[in-house]
Design a protein around this motif. Structure first.
Motif, short mmCIF file in Angstrom:
data_model
loop_
_atom_site.label_atom_id
_atom_site.label_comp_id
_atom_site.label_asym_id
_atom_site.label_seq_id
_atom_site.Cartn_x
_atom_site.Cartn_y
_atom_site.Cartn_z
N GLU A 1 32.17 44.99 42.08
CA GLU A 1 31.43 45.39 44.08
C GLU A 1 32.61 46.22 45.09
OE1 GLU A 1 28.35 43.16 46.05
OE2 GLU A 1 27.13 42.81 44.35
N GLY A 2 33.79 45.88 44.13
CA GLY A 2 35.37 45.69 45.34
C GLY A 2 35.79 45.04 45.27
N ASN A 3 35.02 43.83 45.68
CA ASN A 3 35.36 42.95 46.89
C ASN A 3 36.45 42.05 46.38
OD1 ASN A 3 33.24 44.12 48.89
ND2 ASN A 3 31.77 41.90 47.44
N ARG A 4 37.04 42.31 47.21
CA ARG A 4 39.07 41.58 46.78
C ARG A 4 39.71 40.85 47.52
NH1 ARG A 4 37.12 44.06 43.21
NH2 ARG A 4 38.14 45.52 41.59
N LYS A 5 38.77 40.86 48.72
CA LYS A 5 39.56 39.71 49.85
C LYS A 5 38.22 38.57 50.40
CE LYS A 5 42.13 43.10 52.22
NZ LYS A 5 41.84 44.43 53.78
N MET A 6 38.74 37.43 50.09
CA MET A 6 37.12 36.22 49.79
C MET A 6 38.10 35.35 50.34
SD MET A 6 35.81 36.60 45.20
CE MET A 6 36.00 37.28 44.77
N LEU B 1 38.86 24.78 39.06
CA LEU B 1 40.33 24.83 39.64
C LEU B 1 41.44 26.39 38.75
CD1 LEU B 1 41.96 24.51 42.30
CD2 LEU B 1 43.30 22.66 42.08
N GLY B 2 41.28 25.99 37.49
CA GLY B 2 42.18 26.97 36.53
C GLY B 2 41.50 28.33 37.19
N LEU B 3 39.89 27.89 36.83
CA LEU B 3 38.73 28.90 37.55
C LEU B 3 39.16 29.72 38.34
CD1 LEU B 3 36.42 31.37 36.28
CD2 LEU B 3 35.48 29.44 37.14
N ILE B 4 38.75 29.12 39.86
CA ILE B 4 39.10 29.44 40.88
C ILE B 4 40.60 30.68 41.29
CG2 ILE B 4 39.99 28.61 43.12
CD1 ILE B 4 37.74 26.95 42.59
N TRP B 5 41.55 30.04 40.99
CA TRP B 5 43.36 30.20 39.97
C TRP B 5 43.11 31.54 39.70
CZ3 TRP B 5 45.47 28.98 43.84
CH2 TRP B 5 47.15 29.19 44.49
N SER B 6 42.68 31.94 38.40
CA SER B 6 42.37 32.78 37.83
C SER B 6 41.71 34.23 38.45
CB SER B 6 41.57 32.89 36.39
OG SER B 6 41.45 33.68 35.79
N PHE B 7 40.60 34.22 39.68
CA PHE B 7 40.12 34.81 40.30
C PHE B 7 40.94 35.20 41.16
CE2 PHE B 7 36.53 33.84 37.88
CZ PHE B 7 36.31 35.33 37.47
N LYS B 8 41.94 34.17 41.50
CA LYS B 8 42.75 34.37 43.40
C LYS B 8 44.16 35.07 42.68
CE LYS B 8 46.22 32.20 46.88
NZ LYS B 8 46.27 33.09 47.17
N GLN B 9 43.92 35.17 41.02
CA GLN B 9 45.05 36.07 41.35
C GLN B 9 45.04 37.40 40.28
OE1 GLN B 9 46.76 33.25 37.11
NE2 GLN B 9 48.57 32.85 38.58
N ASP B 10 43.70 37.16 40.29
CA ASP B 10 43.06 38.80 39.96
C ASP B 10 42.95 39.46 40.84
OD1 ASP B 10 42.76 38.37 37.34
OD2 ASP B 10 41.14 37.80 37.15
N ALA B 11 42.48 38.97 42.40
CA ALA B 11 42.29 39.63 43.14
C ALA B 11 44.05 39.61 44.21
CB ALA B 11 41.81 38.26 44.43
N GLY C 1 44.21 42.57 47.19
CA GLY C 1 43.79 41.54 48.18
C GLY C 1 43.93 39.82 47.64
N ASP C 2 42.96 38.60 47.68
CA ASP C 2 43.67 37.81 48.27
C ASP C 2 42.27 36.61 47.99
OD1 ASP C 2 44.41 35.48 47.97
OD2 ASP C 2 45.50 35.25 50.22
N VAL C 3 42.35 36.01 48.01
CA VAL C 3 41.34 34.22 48.15
C VAL C 3 41.34 33.06 48.71
CG1 VAL C 3 39.72 32.36 46.79
CG2 VAL C 3 39.94 34.80 45.58
N VAL C 4 41.29 32.93 50.35
CA VAL C 4 41.77 31.89 50.75
C VAL C 4 40.60 30.75 51.20
CG1 VAL C 4 43.40 33.10 52.01
CG2 VAL C 4 41.31 32.87 53.03
N PHE C 5 41.65 29.83 50.93
CA PHE C 5 40.39 28.62 51.37
C PHE C 5 40.21 28.16 53.04
CE2 PHE C 5 42.48 29.27 47.55
CZ PHE C 5 41.80 29.19 46.49
#
Length: 108
Positions: free
Chosen positions: A34-39, A54-64, A69-73
């Motif tokens: 859907e084009g969302n890269r900031k999470m 954690l590896g899955l989360i980190w993979s998506f963070k790197q993709d973002a 974008g970015d994935v923050v916690f």
């Protein structure tokens, strides 16, 4: 939940069991599609993470990040904090206490 500026808030309601990985992966793929890269990933209700999750989360963070974008916690329990630390991810992560603080990271 979506915020202005294309920021998506995702609250995980359960411990991320290994059997839930495909559904969790599907959630990220949907958001990316859907084009969302900031999470903002809310981990308040997650008591532990194993390396696969954690590896899955980190993979998506790197993709973002690769897409601007970015994935923050937010809301890391002591055990989740330890998991981030044991994988060497604390220094590479933006971790906040509240959703408002995380929103400020994207709006700065």
């Amino acid at each position: 939940q979506a915020h202005p500026g294309g920021i998506v808030y995702i609250s995980l309601n359960d411990d991320l069991k290994y059997s839930h990985l495909s559904a969790f992966r599907g959630l990220f793929i949907k958001e990316f599609g859907e084009g969302n890269r900031k999470m903002i990933l809310d981990l308040h209700k997650v008591n532990y993470l194993v390396s696969a999750q954690l590896g899955l989360i980190w993979s998506f963070k790197q993709d973002a990040e690769d897409s601007g974008g970015d994935v923050v916690f937010i809301g890391l329990s002591e055990l989740v904090h330890e998991a981030f630390d044991s994988m060497g991810l604390l220094d590479q992560s933006e971790i906040f206490e509240t959703e408002e603080e995380a929103l400020g990271h994207f709006q700065a």
